[in-house]
Write a protein that holds these residues in place. Structure first.
Motif, PDB file in Angstrom:
ATOM      1  N   ARG A  21       0.825  -1.216   0.000  1.00 16.83           N
ATOM      2  CA  ARG A  21       0.000   0.000   0.000  1.00 16.83           C
ATOM      3  C   ARG A  21       0.857   1.264   0.000  1.00 16.83           C
ATOM      4  N   LYS A  22       1.987   1.199   0.690  1.00 16.73           N
ATOM      5  CA  LYS A  22       2.876   2.363   0.777  1.00 16.73           C
ATOM      6  C   LYS A  22       3.924   2.359  -0.329  1.00 16.73           C
ATOM      7  N   ARG A  23       3.876   1.328  -1.174  1.00 13.40           N
ATOM      8  CA  ARG A  23       4.846   1.181  -2.275  1.00 13.40           C
ATOM      9  C   ARG A  23       6.280   1.240  -1.746  1.00 13.40           C
ATOM     10  N   MET A  24       6.501   0.440  -0.721  1.00 15.31           N
ATOM     11  CA  MET A  24       7.811   0.364  -0.079  1.00 15.31           C
ATOM     12  C   MET A  24       8.295  -1.081  -0.140  1.00 15.31           C
ATOM     13  N   SER A  25       9.561  -1.267  -0.355  1.00 14.22           N
ATOM     14  CA  SER A  25      10.125  -2.620  -0.411  1.00 14.22           C
ATOM     15  C   SER A  25      10.538  -3.083   0.985  1.00 14.22           C
ATOM     16  N   GLY A  26      10.737  -4.383   1.105  1.00 11.72           N
ATOM     17  CA  GLY A  26      11.250  -4.940   2.354  1.00 11.72           C
ATOM     18  C   GLY A  26      12.641  -4.418   2.654  1.00 11.72           C
ATOM     19  N   SER A  27      13.419  -4.198   1.601  1.00 15.72           N
ATOM     20  CA  SER A  27      14.772  -3.645   1.782  1.00 15.72           C
ATOM     21  C   SER A  27      14.715  -2.240   2.359  1.00 15.72           C
ATOM     22  N   GLU A  28      13.791  -1.443   1.857  1.00 19.21           N
ATOM     23  CA  GLU A  28      13.635  -0.080   2.368  1.00 19.21           C
ATOM     24  C   GLU A  28      13.154  -0.110   3.821  1.00 19.21           C
ATOM     25  N   LEU A  29      12.231  -1.022   4.119  1.00 15.64           N
ATOM     26  CA  LEU A  29      11.757  -1.155   5.497  1.00 15.64           C
ATOM     27  C   LEU A  29      12.913  -1.545   6.408  1.00 15.64           C
ATOM     28  N   ALA A  30      13.733  -2.471   5.967  1.00 10.86           N
ATOM     29  CA  ALA A  30      14.897  -2.886   6.763  1.00 10.86           C
ATOM     30  C   ALA A  30      15.820  -1.696   7.014  1.00 10.86           C
ATOM     31  N   ARG A  31      16.091  -0.926   5.977  1.00 11.98           N
ATOM     32  CA  ARG A  31      16.973   0.236   6.111  1.00 11.98           C
ATOM     33  C   ARG A  31      16.400   1.248   7.098  1.00 11.98           C
ATOM     34  N   ARG A  32      15.115   1.541   6.960  1.00 10.86           N
ATOM     35  CA  ARG A  32      14.495   2.560   7.824  1.00 10.86           C
ATOM     36  C   ARG A  32      14.358   2.119   9.275  1.00 10.86           C
ATOM     37  N   THR A  33      14.236   0.828   9.507  1.00 12.38           N
ATOM     38  CA  THR A  33      14.087   0.332  10.881  1.00 12.38           C
ATOM     39  C   THR A  33      15.413  -0.022  11.528  1.00 12.38           C
ATOM     40  N   GLY A  34      16.456  -0.176  10.710  1.00  9.38           N
ATOM     41  CA  GLY A  34      17.749  -0.589  11.246  1.00  9.38           C
ATOM     42  C   GLY A  34      17.849  -2.097  11.457  1.00  9.38           C
ATOM     43  N   ILE A  35      16.891  -2.837  10.921  1.00  7.24           N
ATOM     44  CA  ILE A  35      16.917  -4.299  10.996  1.00  7.24           C
ATOM     45  C   ILE A  35      17.735  -4.805   9.815  1.00  7.24           C
ATOM     46  N   LYS A  36      18.639  -5.742  10.062  1.00  6.76           N
ATOM     47  CA  LYS A  36      19.458  -6.280   8.975  1.00  6.76           C
ATOM     48  C   LYS A  36      18.565  -6.846   7.873  1.00  6.76           C
ATOM     49  N   GLN A  37      18.980  -6.650   6.622  1.00  8.32           N
ATOM     50  CA  GLN A  37      18.207  -7.123   5.486  1.00  8.32           C
ATOM     51  C   GLN A  37      17.955  -8.625   5.565  1.00  8.32           C
ATOM     52  N   SER A  38      18.951  -9.400   5.937  1.00  8.32           N
ATOM     53  CA  SER A  38      18.783 -10.855   6.006  1.00  8.32           C
ATOM     54  C   SER A  38      17.763 -11.238   7.089  1.00  8.32           C
ATOM     55  N   THR A  39      17.789 -10.533   8.192  1.00  6.22           N
ATOM     56  CA  THR A  39      16.824 -10.777   9.266  1.00  6.22           C
ATOM     57  C   THR A  39      15.424 -10.407   8.807  1.00  6.22           C
ATOM     58  N   MET A  40      15.300  -9.255   8.168  1.00  2.82           N
ATOM     59  CA  MET A  40      13.995  -8.814   7.683  1.00  2.82           C
ATOM     60  C   MET A  40      13.440  -9.821   6.678  1.00  2.82           C
ATOM     61  N   SER A  41      14.272 -10.308   5.806  1.00  8.45           N
ATOM     62  CA  SER A  41      13.844 -11.272   4.795  1.00  8.45           C
ATOM     63  C   SER A  41      13.288 -12.540   5.436  1.00  8.45           C
ATOM     64  N   ARG A  42      13.993 -13.084   6.420  1.00  6.51           N
ATOM     65  CA  ARG A  42      13.520 -14.297   7.112  1.00  6.51           C
ATOM     66  C   ARG A  42      12.203 -14.041   7.834  1.00  6.51           C
ATOM     67  N   ARG A  43      12.050 -12.872   8.371  1.00  2.00           N
ATOM     68  CA  ARG A  43      10.815 -12.552   9.095  1.00  2.00           C
ATOM     69  C   ARG A  43       9.667 -12.271   8.138  1.00  2.00           C
ATOM     70  N   MET A  44       9.956 -11.641   7.014  1.00  2.00           N
ATOM     71  CA  MET A  44       8.905 -11.330   6.045  1.00  2.00           C
ATOM     72  C   MET A  44       8.356 -12.588   5.366  1.00  2.00           C
TER      73      MET A  44
END
Length: 79
Positions: A21-44
């Motif tokens: 809905r916000k047209r945001m990628s998981g990578s962008e969410l990871a960057r903005r939250t400070g969560i590692k991309q690999s961690t975000m990917s496993r959680r997503m």
């Protein structure tokens, strides 16, 4: 899969919907939250569960309440 796995998958799905809905990628969410991309990917993907600190950071970035990331009780009963 047990109830814990279903909950994990429902939370990940809700976050994916909000990202779309916000047209945001998981990578962008990871960057903005400070969560590692690999961690975000496993959680997503529902492989691992989000912790409460992650949900708080994600909710802030997506401008929603933490409760908005959680499924309604009835959604878990349908699975």
């Amino acid at each position: 899969m047990g109830a814990r796995g279903r909950l994990r998958e429902h939370v990940a799905e809700e976050i994916r919907v909000l990202l779309a809905r916000k047209r945001m990628s998981g990578s962008e969410l990871a960057r903005r939250t400070g969560i590692k991309q690999s961690t975000m990917s496993r959680r997503m993907t529902g492989e691992t569960a989000f912790d409460m600190d992650d949900l708080e950071a994600i909710a802030a970035v997506l401008e929603v309440e933490v409760a908005d990331l959680l499924p309604k009780t009835s959604a878990l009963k349908k699975v």
